[in-house]
Design a protein around this motif. Structure first.
Motif, mmCIF file in Angstrom:
data_model
loop_
_atom_site.group_PDB
_atom_site.id
_atom_site.type_symbol
_atom_site.label_atom_id
_atom_site.label_comp_id
_atom_site.label_asym_id
_atom_site.label_seq_id
_atom_site.Cartn_x
_atom_site.Cartn_y
_atom_site.Cartn_z
ATOM 1 N N THR B 75 3.495 9.106 -4.986
ATOM 2 C CA THR B 75 2.758 9.076 -6.247
ATOM 3 C C THR B 75 3.185 7.825 -7.024
ATOM 4 O OG1 THR B 75 4.434 10.529 -7.187
ATOM 5 C CG2 THR B 75 2.387 11.549 -6.497
ATOM 6 N N VAL B 76 2.224 7.261 -7.739
ATOM 7 C CA VAL B 76 2.499 6.096 -8.572
ATOM 8 C C VAL B 76 2.066 6.458 -9.990
ATOM 9 C CG1 VAL B 76 2.077 3.629 -8.902
ATOM 10 C CG2 VAL B 76 1.975 4.600 -6.615
ATOM 11 N N GLY B 77 2.895 6.135 -10.952
ATOM 12 C CA GLY B 77 2.550 6.462 -12.332
ATOM 13 C C GLY B 77 2.928 5.336 -13.264
ATOM 14 N N THR B 78 2.761 5.583 -14.533
ATOM 15 C CA THR B 78 3.133 4.575 -15.521
ATOM 16 C C THR B 78 3.570 5.305 -16.792
ATOM 17 O OG1 THR B 78 2.399 2.540 -16.567
ATOM 18 C CG2 THR B 78 0.784 4.298 -16.458
ATOM 19 N N ALA B 79 3.846 4.566 -17.827
ATOM 20 C CA ALA B 79 4.295 5.205 -19.062
ATOM 21 C C ALA B 79 3.259 6.219 -19.524
ATOM 22 C CB ALA B 79 4.509 4.150 -20.134
ATOM 23 N N GLY B 103 -2.201 -1.908 -9.363
ATOM 24 C CA GLY B 103 -1.760 -3.083 -8.616
ATOM 25 C C GLY B 103 -0.634 -2.704 -7.671
ATOM 26 N N VAL B 104 0.331 -1.942 -8.192
ATOM 27 C CA VAL B 104 1.459 -1.493 -7.367
ATOM 28 C C VAL B 104 0.937 -0.658 -6.206
ATOM 29 C CG1 VAL B 104 3.492 0.016 -7.366
ATOM 30 C CG2 VAL B 104 3.121 -1.549 -9.262
ATOM 31 N N ALA B 105 0.002 0.243 -6.517
ATOM 32 C CA ALA B 105 -0.521 1.144 -5.480
ATOM 33 C C ALA B 105 -1.297 0.363 -4.420
ATOM 34 C CB ALA B 105 -1.410 2.206 -6.103
ATOM 35 N N SER B 106 -1.987 -0.714 -4.830
ATOM 36 C CA SER B 106 -2.722 -1.529 -3.853
ATOM 37 C C SER B 106 -1.765 -2.096 -2.815
ATOM 38 C CB SER B 106 -3.431 -2.697 -4.545
ATOM 39 O OG SER B 106 -4.327 -2.236 -5.506
ATOM 40 N N GLY B 107 -0.678 -2.698 -3.312
ATOM 41 C CA GLY B 107 0.310 -3.279 -2.401
ATOM 42 C C GLY B 107 0.948 -2.224 -1.535
ATOM 43 N N LEU B 108 1.256 -1.095 -2.170
ATOM 44 C CA LEU B 108 1.931 -0.009 -1.455
ATOM 45 C C LEU B 108 1.062 0.526 -0.325
ATOM 46 C CD1 LEU B 108 4.568 1.515 -1.780
ATOM 47 C CD2 LEU B 108 3.409 3.089 -3.315
ATOM 48 N N ARG B 110 -1.432 -0.905 1.194
ATOM 49 C CA ARG B 110 -1.602 -1.901 2.267
ATOM 50 C C ARG B 110 -0.343 -2.003 3.123
ATOM 51 N NH1 ARG B 110 -4.559 -7.167 -0.289
ATOM 52 N NH2 ARG B 110 -6.174 -6.089 -1.455
ATOM 53 N N GLY B 111 0.802 -1.992 2.458
ATOM 54 C CA GLY B 111 2.076 -2.083 3.176
ATOM 55 C C GLY B 111 2.276 -0.896 4.099
ATOM 56 N N LEU B 112 1.944 0.301 3.605
ATOM 57 C CA LEU B 112 2.117 1.509 4.415
ATOM 58 C C LEU B 112 1.209 1.477 5.640
ATOM 59 C CD1 LEU B 112 2.363 4.151 1.565
ATOM 60 C CD2 LEU B 112 4.182 3.528 3.140
ATOM 61 N N ARG B 113 0.010 0.922 5.458
ATOM 62 C CA ARG B 113 -0.914 0.822 6.595
ATOM 63 C C ARG B 113 -0.379 -0.147 7.653
ATOM 64 N NH1 ARG B 113 -5.465 3.636 4.734
ATOM 65 N NH2 ARG B 113 -5.121 3.592 2.516
ATOM 66 N N LEU B 114 0.239 -1.241 7.182
ATOM 67 C CA LEU B 114 0.830 -2.190 8.138
ATOM 68 C C LEU B 114 1.990 -1.547 8.880
ATOM 69 C CD1 LEU B 114 1.010 -5.533 6.115
ATOM 70 C CD2 LEU B 114 -0.369 -5.088 8.141
ATOM 71 N N ARG B 115 2.807 -0.802 8.142
ATOM 72 C CA ARG B 115 4.017 -0.248 8.734
ATOM 73 C C ARG B 115 3.719 0.958 9.634
ATOM 74 N NH1 ARG B 115 7.101 2.251 10.860
ATOM 75 N NH2 ARG B 115 9.287 2.742 10.500
ATOM 76 N N PHE B 116 2.794 1.838 9.190
ATOM 77 C CA PHE B 116 2.587 3.101 9.909
ATOM 78 C C PHE B 116 1.274 3.175 10.682
ATOM 79 C CE2 PHE B 116 5.630 4.192 6.565
ATOM 80 C CZ PHE B 116 6.617 4.787 7.305
ATOM 81 N N GLY B 117 0.458 2.149 10.590
ATOM 82 C CA GLY B 117 -0.779 2.130 11.365
ATOM 83 C C GLY B 117 -1.701 3.277 11.008
ATOM 84 N N ASP B 118 -2.113 4.011 12.035
ATOM 85 C CA ASP B 118 -3.101 5.062 11.825
ATOM 86 C C ASP B 118 -2.527 6.338 11.229
ATOM 87 O OD1 ASP B 118 -5.078 3.490 12.753
ATOM 88 O OD2 ASP B 118 -4.956 4.198 14.829
ATOM 89 N N LYS B 119 -1.211 6.460 11.232
ATOM 90 C CA LYS B 119 -0.621 7.697 10.674
ATOM 91 C C LYS B 119 -0.882 7.722 9.172
ATOM 92 C CE LYS B 119 3.828 10.191 10.857
ATOM 93 N NZ LYS B 119 3.310 11.290 10.156
ATOM 94 N N PRO B 120 -1.584 8.760 8.679
ATOM 95 C CA PRO B 120 -1.952 8.723 7.262
ATOM 96 C C PRO B 120 -0.754 8.840 6.323
ATOM 97 C CG PRO B 120 -2.639 10.782 8.289
ATOM 98 C CD PRO B 120 -2.095 9.933 9.377
#
Lengths: 107, 300
Positions: B75-79, B103-108, B110-120
């Motif tokens: 989960t991503v949140g803010t103030a 913005g943080v979630a976009s990077g996150l 994308r990064g998770l998709r690179l690292r874990f591939g098809d695993k959701p």
């Protein structure tokens, strides 16, 4: 002293709608036991309140009175409770929880 | 980010608090738990410092239960108030600076998709109306235009709740608040319309007075965001302090507001419908057989 929710087991076990467990804003505060009420001959179990987590908002009272129309929940002073469920005494099972009732928190 | 991260280090189990032991043994990780089972399993969310009777807390509680794979979710949140409860769940929580949560979630994601591939691995943003529609507006809308694959949930209490009651973009016209004593002079922002315009694949508005509906909406939004595109949920979660709603009347207020300006609505793109039907067995979105369609057309 402060108010906490108290569920009447006899009314709850007769209806067993479980609505209050879904509307409480606090996590694991209103729990459901299959065993509760069985000793009084009821078919279903009953919901109960872990009083050490209850913040006394009375949302469950509104839900029980107006949505379920069971009028099984009342707000009462914590030192007026004969006994109460505390988080430390709750045992989770496969389908429901059981609780060893303790003297309520006073003060 | 896997079932292993909640498990005990061998030999340390007896030192862990009861709540943690219950969560490992009777929590929802690795199982399918539903709203109808609430009260019988240990929830991922724990005690939190939010106000008594807060509808936002109820919504967050339901949302956390509704996540399709809580063990594979960030989960991503803010103030804002919401983060006080979201951060009390045993789900990794990233606290963005005010307004940059999408913005943080976009990077996150994308990064998770690179690292874990098809695993959701699901990324879910939960921020208030200020974080989403005012201060985070630019990053939110840009993430939608880029079709970033994560879910954005707006916890809309129609006010800046924990800074004393200033009006936000989502406050209704005419609302009088402590820090807006003359009443708001502008209309409530149409974030649902913007989300559709920006190409979100799933858009819904919901009020937490129907827990099963909240569950169904969150599940669909998270599943759609896995492959199809952005999803957006706008939830009315009243602030009983700033709007002076007695705590036992919070659900009554939710019902009133639902009838007034927050009727349940759901938009699903054709691609998302097809995806939900084929991949996750949502029968209601299966293409109707040609004969049935013709019969319906005849009736009309």
């Amino acid at each position: 002293m402060y108010l906490v929710a108290d569920i009447n087991v006899e009314i709850c076990a007769a209806k067993s709608c479980k609505l209050c467990t879904q509307y409480c804003p606090e996590a694991n505060t209103i729990l459901y036991s299959d065993e509760m009420g069985k000793d009084k001959g009821f078919k279903y179990g009953s919901a109960y309140v872990a009083v050490d987590r209850c913040k006394g908002c009375a949302q469950c009272v509104w839900v029980c009175d107006n949505m379920a129309k069971n009028n099984a929940i009342k707000m009462i002073m914590i030192d007026q409770l004969p006994n109460a469920a505390l988080t430390d005494n709750i045992i989770y099972g496969e389908k429901s929880t059981t609780v060893a009732l303790a003297a309520p928190v006073v003060g | 980010m896997s079932l292993d991260y909640v498990k005990f280090t061998p030999g340390f189990e007896k030192f862990m608090p009861k709540e943690y032991r219950d969560m490992v043994d009777h929590g929802p990780f690795g199982k399918k738990t539903t709203v109808s089972q609430m009260g019988s399993f240990k929830e991922v969310m724990e005690e939190h410092p939010m106000c008594a009777g807060c509808a936002m807390t109820l919504f967050i509680r339901l949302a956390v239960i509704a996540f399709p794979n809580p063990e594979d979710t960030i989960t991503v949140g803010t103030a804002g108030c919401g983060r006080l409860a979201i951060s009390q769940a045993a789900i990794p929580f990233v606290y963005g600076n005010y307004g940059d949560q999408n913005g943080v979630a976009s990077g996150l994601s994308r990064g998770l998709r690179l690292r874990f591939g098809d695993k959701p691995k699901d990324v879910v943003v939960m921020a208030g109306d200020g974080g989403t529609a005012d201060i985070g507006f630019q990053q939110v809308v840009h993430s939608w235009f880029r079709h970033e694959r994560f879910t954005t949930i707006m916890l809309d209490n129609e006010v800046y709740g924990n800074t004393g009651g200033q009006e936000s973009g989502m406050t209704s016209r005419g609302a009088v608040l402590k820090m807006a004593p003359l009443g708001k002079k502008f209309d409530k922002m149409d974030m649902v319309g913007l989300a559709k315009l920006a190409g979100c694949a799933y858009v819904a508005t919901v009020v937490p007075n129907n827990p099963r509906r909240v569950e169904s909406v969150i599940k669909k939004a998270v599943l759609v965001a896995r492959e199809v595109g952005s999803s957006y949920i706008q939830a009315y979660t009243s602030c009983n302090i700033e709007y002076a709603i007695p705590t036992d009347k919070v659900m009554e207020d939710a019902k009133t507001v639902e009838n007034d300006r927050y009727a349940f609505s759901e938009y699903i793109s054709d691609e998302a419908k097809e995806y939900l039907a084929e991949r996750y067995g949502y029968k209601e979105y299966l293409p109707k057989p040609a004969a049935a369609v013709a019969a319906l057309a005849d009736k009309a």
